[in-house]
Design a protein around this motif. Structure first.
Motif, PDB file in Angstrom:
ATOM      1  N   ASP A 142       1.142  -1.171   0.231  1.00 18.64           N
ATOM      2  CA  ASP A 142      -0.414   0.344   0.257  1.00 18.64           C
ATOM      3  C   ASP A 142       0.749   1.179  -0.046  1.00 18.64           C
ATOM      4  O   ASP A 142       0.049   2.322   0.851  1.00 18.64           O
ATOM      5  CB  ASP A 142      -0.964   0.172   1.098  1.00 18.64           C
ATOM      6  CG  ASP A 142       0.256   0.027   2.471  1.00 18.64           C
ATOM      7  OD1 ASP A 142       1.461  -0.567   2.224  1.00 18.64           O
ATOM      8  OD2 ASP A 142      -0.501   0.230   3.732  1.00 18.64           O
ATOM      9  N   ASP A 143       2.213   0.864  -0.691  1.00 16.94           N
ATOM     10  CA  ASP A 143       3.522   1.969  -0.440  1.00 16.94           C
ATOM     11  C   ASP A 143       3.222   2.760   1.092  1.00 16.94           C
ATOM     12  O   ASP A 143       3.055   4.237   0.634  1.00 16.94           O
ATOM     13  CB  ASP A 143       3.083   2.977  -1.355  1.00 16.94           C
ATOM     14  CG  ASP A 143       2.671   2.547  -3.053  1.00 16.94           C
ATOM     15  OD1 ASP A 143       3.192   1.261  -2.882  1.00 16.94           O
ATOM     16  OD2 ASP A 143       2.177   2.964  -3.630  1.00 16.94           O
ATOM     17  N   SER A 144       3.147   1.644   2.049  1.00 17.14           N
ATOM     18  CA  SER A 144       3.307   2.844   3.211  1.00 17.14           C
ATOM     19  C   SER A 144       3.921   2.223   4.379  1.00 17.14           C
ATOM     20  O   SER A 144       4.711   1.208   3.807  1.00 17.14           O
ATOM     21  CB  SER A 144       2.117   3.052   3.652  1.00 17.14           C
ATOM     22  OG  SER A 144       1.902   2.386   4.724  1.00 17.14           O
ATOM     23  N   LEU A 145       4.942   2.661   5.568  1.00 19.55           N
ATOM     24  CA  LEU A 145       4.940   2.314   6.139  1.00 19.55           C
ATOM     25  C   LEU A 145       4.491   2.557   7.917  1.00 19.55           C
ATOM     26  O   LEU A 145       3.970   3.709   7.583  1.00 19.55           O
ATOM     27  CB  LEU A 145       6.956   3.157   6.904  1.00 19.55           C
ATOM     28  CG  LEU A 145       7.677   2.442   7.931  1.00 19.55           C
ATOM     29  CD1 LEU A 145       8.472   2.280   7.613  1.00 19.55           C
ATOM     30  CD2 LEU A 145       7.612   3.382   9.504  1.00 19.55           C
ATOM     31  N   ARG A 146       4.530   1.317   8.508  1.00 23.62           N
ATOM     32  CA  ARG A 146       3.708   1.649   9.945  1.00 23.62           C
ATOM     33  C   ARG A 146       4.186   1.063  10.921  1.00 23.62           C
ATOM     34  O   ARG A 146       5.511   0.358  10.974  1.00 23.62           O
ATOM     35  CB  ARG A 146       2.144   0.778   9.857  1.00 23.62           C
ATOM     36  CG  ARG A 146       0.962   0.808   8.988  1.00 23.62           C
ATOM     37  CD  ARG A 146       0.373   0.128   8.654  1.00 23.62           C
ATOM     38  NE  ARG A 146      -0.534   0.768   8.006  1.00 23.62           N
ATOM     39  CZ  ARG A 146      -1.844   1.716   7.945  1.00 23.62           C
ATOM     40  NH1 ARG A 146      -1.897   1.837   9.256  1.00 23.62           N
ATOM     41  NH2 ARG A 146      -2.895   1.760   7.194  1.00 23.62           N
ATOM     42  N   LEU A 147       4.570   1.945  11.914  1.00 26.55           N
ATOM     43  CA  LEU A 147       5.111   1.295  13.617  1.00 26.55           C
ATOM     44  C   LEU A 147       4.185   0.925  14.358  1.00 26.55           C
ATOM     45  O   LEU A 147       3.114   1.744  14.581  1.00 26.55           O
ATOM     46  CB  LEU A 147       5.984   2.886  13.962  1.00 26.55           C
ATOM     47  CG  LEU A 147       7.109   3.471  13.110  1.00 26.55           C
ATOM     48  CD1 LEU A 147       7.035   5.040  13.352  1.00 26.55           C
ATOM     49  CD2 LEU A 147       8.265   2.043  12.459  1.00 26.55           C
ATOM     50  N   THR A 148       4.218  -0.565  15.097  1.00 23.37           N
ATOM     51  CA  THR A 148       3.637  -0.819  15.317  1.00 23.37           C
ATOM     52  C   THR A 148       4.311  -1.306  16.673  1.00 23.37           C
ATOM     53  O   THR A 148       5.737  -1.415  16.909  1.00 23.37           O
ATOM     54  CB  THR A 148       2.424  -2.301  15.489  1.00 23.37           C
ATOM     55  OG1 THR A 148       2.786  -1.573  13.754  1.00 23.37           O
ATOM     56  CG2 THR A 148       2.014  -2.495  16.293  1.00 23.37           C
ATOM     57  N   ASP A 149       3.358  -0.793  18.151  1.00 26.99           N
ATOM     58  CA  ASP A 149       4.442  -1.080  20.060  1.00 26.99           C
ATOM     59  C   ASP A 149       3.767  -2.880  19.470  1.00 26.99           C
ATOM     60  O   ASP A 149       2.475  -3.091  19.945  1.00 26.99           O
ATOM     61  CB  ASP A 149       3.341  -0.623  20.911  1.00 26.99           C
ATOM     62  CG  ASP A 149       4.360  -0.788  22.002  1.00 26.99           C
ATOM     63  OD1 ASP A 149       5.320  -1.972  22.363  1.00 26.99           O
ATOM     64  OD2 ASP A 149       3.609  -0.304  23.061  1.00 26.99           O
ATOM     65  N   PRO A 150       4.637  -3.627  19.807  1.00 28.34           N
ATOM     66  CA  PRO A 150       4.668  -5.265  19.931  1.00 28.34           C
ATOM     67  C   PRO A 150       4.144  -5.510  21.466  1.00 28.34           C
ATOM     68  O   PRO A 150       3.770  -6.793  21.212  1.00 28.34           O
ATOM     69  CB  PRO A 150       5.753  -5.979  19.914  1.00 28.34           C
ATOM     70  CG  PRO A 150       7.528  -4.514  20.108  1.00 28.34           C
ATOM     71  CD  PRO A 150       5.979  -3.025  19.666  1.00 28.34           C
TER      72      PRO A 150
END
Length: 614
Positions: free
Chosen positions: A390-398
Motif C-alpha cells: 500500500d506504499d506505506s510504512l507503519r510503526l507498531t508497539d509489540p
C-alpha cells in the motif's frame, strides 16, 4: 560438496499455518480420538494436537489439497487434492504412504467407513464424481452416481449395515447402502432449496443430518431416510436465513452444532429442535463466518473464514482459546523482547507468537489494507516497522494489540526495509528507483538512483548503508543523519544476478552478500572491502533468499529456495567440514534469524515457522 555427517535434524518447535479458507465454501476439518485435528493449507496437510505442540506435516501432494480425514482408529489419514489425487498415509510417519490413486477429476471431501477399512473420496469429474475404495488398494467398492453436479460433502455411518451419504451442487442428498455401495433410490433427498453444504450421520447412526445455504437443517432416520423426521432452522429460527456452512454431532448424538454466515456457532438439542447455546465469534467483519466445526470429547472447535481456530467454553459461551496465525504466505519475521516472535504475511496479517507456549494473537486494525507486507524490522526503541504494497510504512508497539494506525508514505512500491542499530532510522528500497529514509515518523530524505534497489543493510556503526540491486551490484552510501551520499568504500566479489540479501556481522568485521547467483561473498571491512572468498561460495542449488550472522558473529546462516539452510561455522579459516546443511522447508526457505547463538528460526514455502537447535 562436503557436509557434516549427521542424521537429519528435526525442529524444536513448529508453528503451523491456519486452514486455508474460501468465502462461500465450507472447510473440511477432522478430529481424532487423540485430540488432534487435520486440515489443509496449500498443498500440505497438517495434523495438529490440541493438548500440546505436536505437529505432523504431509507434503507429497503436488497441488492444492482440499480435504484430509483421520481414520476412526487414529492410524491413517486420507487426503485428496485439486487434481483428484488421493493419498492414504501413516499419521505417525507421513513419509510412509499406504495407498495412492486417482479418485476423480477433483476431490472436495473425504470420509472413512467406521471400521477404518474403506474410503470415499468425492468431488467433480466425468463420468465419476467419487470413488469408494479399500484403504490399502485401488479397487472399486461400488459406484457413487446419484449426482448431476459436483459433490461437496460426504459421510459414512457408524455401524453395519454400511450407509454412505453425499450432497452436491445439484441441491440433492443421496444415500448409498452396503458394500459395494448401491444408491437407495427410495430416498429423493431434495428438501434443500440451496446448496446442502454438510451431511453428517450421528455417532450412533440412528440419524442423518443435513444443513445448507438455505439456513435449514433436516434430520432423517438413519436406517430408512425417506421424508425428514425433524426440521430446524430457516428464516425465523436459529441462524435466521444465514447460510449454514458446517454441521457436527455431539459424541452422545443428542445435540448438534452448526456454523453459519451470521458469525455464530449454535448448539441444538435434537429432541426439542431448539437452540441451547449460541457462541458469537465476531460481530462486524465477514472474516468471522463460521465455515468448519469439530466436536471432540473435550472440545468444540470452530474455523472462521479468516482461518482462526476457536475453542469454546460451554458454560460461559466464550472462547477458551483462539489460535491465530497465517493462511497466506509468510513474508517476514522479527524478534521482540524475550521469547516473542512477530510474523507478517502477504494478506497484511501481523501475528505475535510466544515461543515458549506456542500461543498466538493478531494485531487488530486494517494494517496495510490486506496488501503484501514486504519487510519488517525491530527498531532500537523496540517498535516494529513494517512496509507494504500500500506504499506505506507503519510503526507498531509489540506490547500492544493494535496495528500501527498512522501510515507513513514511502513514495512507491517497497521491495525491502533496513533499520539502523543505534536509532529509529529506516531505509526503504523503492522499486521505482528510490531509497526513502524514514525518521521521526516521516520520510526525511529520498535519494533517486538509476537502478532498482532490492535489499540492504546498515553497518553496525550506522555510518554506511549497503544496497543491493537487480544486476548484482552492491552500492555503498555514507549516512549523515538521515541523508545519503555515495561512499568511496567498495565491495569486491561478482554476483552477475540480483542480490537478494545483505548481512553485516554484529562485531562489524564482515559483510556478506548473496542472491540469485547462488554465490555467497564474504567481505572484510578491516581490509578495505577485500573479498575473503573471491570466487564465492556456491553450495546452494537455488536462489539464496536471506542470511544472518549469529549474535556472537561466529556463524552465518543462509537460506535458499533449494529447501535447505546452511550454517557456516568457520568464518576465519573457512574449513569445508565446518558447514552444516539442514533440509528445512518444502517449497523453499524464505527467511531466517537467530534467536541466540545456538537457535535459528526459519520460515518458508510450507507456511510454517520452525525453530532449530544448532
Amino acid at each position: 560438496r562436503t557436509m557434516t555427517e549427521e542424521g537429519p535434524k528435526t525442529p524444536e518447535i513448529i508453528l503451523p499455518p491456519l486452514p486455508e479458507t474460501k468465502r462461500g465454501f465450507s472447510v473440511q476439518i477432522c478430529g481424532s480420538k487423540n485430540n488432534e485435528i487435520a486440515y489443509c493449507n496449500g498443498r500440505f496437510v497438517f495434523i495438529r494436537s490440541l493438548v500440546d505442540t505436536k505437529v505432523t506435516i504431509f507434503s507429497k501432494h503436488l497441488h492444492k489439497v482440499n480435504a484430509a480425514t483421520i481414520s476412526p482408529n487414529g492410524n491413517w489419514v486420507a487426503s485428496g487434492d485439486e487434481t483428484g489425487q488421493v493419498y492414504v498415509w501413516d499419521i505417525t510417519r507421513p513419509d510412509i504412504t499406504k495407498n495412492e490413486l486417482m479418485a476423480c477429476r477433483k476431490v472436495n471431501c473425504i470420509c472413512w467407513s467406521f471400521d477404518s477399512r474403506r474410503v470415499c473420496a468425492a468431488g467433480d469429474g466425468n463420468p465419476n464424481r467419487a470413488k469408494v475404495f479399500p484403504y490399502d488398494s485401488g479397487n472399486s467398492c461400488g459406484k457413487v452416481d446419484g449426482h448431476t453436479a459436483q459433490i461437496i460433502s460426504c459421510d459414512w455411518n457408524g455401524k453395519r449395515p454400511f450407509r454412505l451419504a453425499t450432497s452436491g451442487e445439484d441441491l440433492c442428498v443421496s444415500v448409498y447402502e452396503n458394500v459395494p455401495v448401491k444408491q437407495n433410490l427410495d430416498f429423493e433427498g431434495e428438501d434443500h432449496i440451496k446448496y446442502c453444504n454438510s451431511v453428517k450421520y450421528s455417532p450412533d447412526s440412528t440419524m442423518l443430518a443435513t444443513a445448507g445455504a438455505d439456513s435449514k437443517i433436516f434430520i432423517y432416520d438413519g436406517k430408512k431416510p425417506e421424508a425428514p423426521v425433524k426440521k430446524m432452522g430457516g428464516k425465523k429460527k436459529g441462524h435466521k436465513g444465514s447460510a449454514i456452512y458446517s454441521l457436527v454431532w455431539s459424541p452422545d448424538s443428542k445435540m448438534l452444532a452448526t456454523g453459519s454466515a451470521d458469525k455464530t456457532v449454535k448448539v441444538w438439542d435434537v429432541e426439542s429442535k431448539s437452540v441451547v447455546k449460541t457462541f458469537v465469534a465476531g460481530e462486524k467483519s465477514h472474516e468471522f463466518f463460521q465455515v468448519g466445526l469439530v466436536w471432540l470429547e473435550k472440545f468444540l472447535l470452530s474455523v472462521s473464514l479468516n482461518g482462526s481456530l476457536t475453542l469454546w467454553d460451554f458454560e460461559s459461551e466464550k472462547p477458551t482459546k483462539r489460535i491465530c496465525g497465517h493462511r497466506a504466505k509468510i513474508s517476514a519475521i522479527a524478534l521482540s523482547e524475550g521469547s516473542t516472535l512477530l510474523s507478517a504475511d502477504c494478506a497484511s496479517k501481523l501475528t505475535k507468537w510466544d515461543l515458549k507456549t506456542g500461543d498466538s494473537e493478531w494485531f487488530e486494525g486494517e494494517g496495510h489494507k490486506e496488501r503484501f507486507i514486504t519487510g519488517m524490522k525491530t527498531l532500537k526503541s523496540g517498535l516494529i516497522a513494517t512496509v507494504g504494497t500500500d506504499d506505506s510504512l507503519r510503526l507498531t508497539d509489540p506490547k500492544g494489540s493494535a496495528f500501527g494506525s498512522d501510515p507513513i508514505p514511502v513514495g512507491g512500491f517497497p521491495n525491502g526495509l533496513a533499520a539502523a542499530n543505534s536509532k529509529d532510522l529506516m531505509a526503504v528500497f523503492i522499486d521505482q528507483g528510490k531509497i526513502s529514509m524514514v525518521e521521526d515518523k516521516k520520510a526525511a530524505f529520498t535519494l533517486s538512483v538509476d537502478y532498482k534497489p532490492i535489499c540492504g543493510s546498515f553497518t553496525m556503526d550506522d555510518k554506511m548503508l549497503l544496497v543491493g540491486d537487480e544486476t548484482g551490484t552492491t552500492h555503498c552510501y555514507s549516512v549523515d543523519g538521515s541523508k545519503l551520499t555515495e561512499s568511496d568504500f567498495k565491495l569486491g566479489g561478482t554476483h552477475g544476478r540480483a542480490i537478494k540479501t545483505i548481512a553485516c556481522s554484529p562485531d562489524g568485521k564482515l559483510i556478506a552478500t548473496a542472491g540469485s547467483s547462488k554465490k555467497i561473498h564474504i567481505t572484510s571491512t578491516a581490509k578495505g572491502g577485500e573479498t575473503l572468498n573471491s570466487f564465492g561460495w556456491e553450495y546452494h542449488n537455488a536462489c539464496i533468499n536471506s542470511m544472518a550472522f549469529s549474535p556472537d558473529s561466529s556463524k552465518l546462516v543462509t537460506v535458499s529456495m533449494d529447501e535447505t539452510i546452511i550454517i557456516w561455522k568457520d568464518l576465519e579459516k573457512f574449513e569445508p567440514k565446518s558447514r552444516e546443511c539442514i533440509p528445512c522447508h518444502v517449497s523453499g526457505v524464505t527467511g531466517a534469524l537467530w534467536l541466540d547463538n545456538d537457535s535459528i528460526i526459519t520460515f518458508g514455502g510450507d507456511n510454517c515457522i520452525k525453530m532449530w537447535k544448532i
